[in-house]
Write an enzyme that holds these catalytic residues in place. Structure first.
Site, PDB file in Angstrom:
ATOM      1  CG  ASN A 195     139.880-126.352  14.602  1.00 49.59           C
ATOM      2  OD1 ASN A 195     139.126-127.300  14.732  1.00 49.59           O
ATOM      3  ND2 ASN A 195     139.489-125.102  14.820  1.00 49.59           N
ATOM      4  CG  HIS A 243     139.300-117.578  18.539  1.00 54.16           C
ATOM      5  ND1 HIS A 243     139.786-117.374  17.269  1.00 54.16           N
ATOM      6  CD2 HIS A 243     139.101-118.915  18.661  1.00 54.16           C
ATOM      7  CE1 HIS A 243     139.885-118.541  16.647  1.00 54.16           C
ATOM      8  NE2 HIS A 243     139.481-119.488  17.473  1.00 54.16           N
ATOM      9  CE  LYS A 287     143.158-118.577  19.415  1.00 55.35           C
ATOM     10  NZ  LYS A 287     143.609-119.801  20.129  1.00 55.35           N
TER      11      LYS A 287
END
Length: 254
Positions: free
Chosen positions: A112, A143, A147
């Site tokens: 990230n 998410h 994803k």
């Protein structure tokens, strides 16, 4: 001025990075994608040639797919250019390739690029180090429906932070996918739960729970621009580094 090349330029993150770079007045050297079409910036077409892009750019940012990582690393090694890797879903074979590349060029790999998430990881490590093993650790992430990997790279980043704080290996203590009669929670486990739905950019919560009390710390991403801003900041920082493997802690000075 730092010229940035973007691997995975046709994806959501590739386009967000290009937008942030242009807002900051940084030149975009170009972009590549598996299905090259359109432009990454006005007058700059998306291509399918990673080596040509690596030769033009001063630093590369990769938010593509694990299957493309080897070719992207090879291009950066050949051009002797640094690369920031934000691609998630990486496995042991990919990390081995990154280690080999880092012996020759600067490589920053992270699950990230958000500055807030990486500060959260530092807090998680500190909390895990300060709390006894009777505090159970659970990581919950959500998410968008598109994803494809789970747990998210960010959840794993937070899990690794918790494991470092405990002085253990995450691979030996990770608990995922509970279903059916699983028995009692394993002492010392770091649990993961992955939720998918809607257009959620990224929600992460780390829960420390013991008898009678609970600590919850987390982060909510409201849009992808936070990851793009962190990626651009990380790429600019990486330019001044010698060959080696780095993460976002260096960018934040942690």
């Amino acid at each position: 001025m730092t010229s940035i090349g973007i691997f995975g330029a046709g994806g959501r993150m590739g386009r967000a990075i290009a937008a942030v770079a242009m807002e900051a007045g940084l030149p975009i050297a170009g972009g590549t994608d598996r299905a090259p079409e359109g432009e990454i910036a006005p007058g700059i077409a998306i291509s399918a040639d990673p080596l040509a892009l690596a030769e033009r750019a001063e630093v590369l940012i990769d938010f593509s797919v694990p299957g493309a990582l080897s070719a992207h690393l090879d291009a950066c090694i050949a051009a002797r250019k640094p690369i920031l890797i934000g691609t998630t879903g990486l496995e042991a074979v990919h990390h081995a390739l990154i280690d080999e590349a880092a012996a020759l060029i600067p490589v920053l790999q992270t699950g990230n690029t958000s500055l807030g998430v990486n500060l959260l990881a530092a807090l998680v490590e500190q909390a895990a180090a300060g709390l006894a093993e009777d505090w159970d650790i659970e990581i919950v992430e959500m998410h968008h429906r598109h994803k494809v990997d789970a747990p998210s790279g960010t959840a794993l980043l937070l899990g690794e932070a918790a494991a470092r704080g405990r002085g253990i290996a995450l691979a030996d203590h990770s608990d995922r996918g509970r279903d059916g009669i699983t028995g009692a929670r394993k002492p010392g486990a770091i649990g993961f739960a992955a939720l998918r739905g809607g257009s959620v950019a990224g929600d992460h919560q780390v829960i420390f729970a013991t008898e009678g009390e609970r600590i919850e710390i987390g982060h909510r991403a409201e849009n992808r621009s936070i990851f793009a801003r962190g990626a651009v900041k990380g790429a600019r920082w990486l330019l001044g580094q010698p060959a080696g493997r780095y993460d976002m802690k260096g960018v934040l000075g942690l």
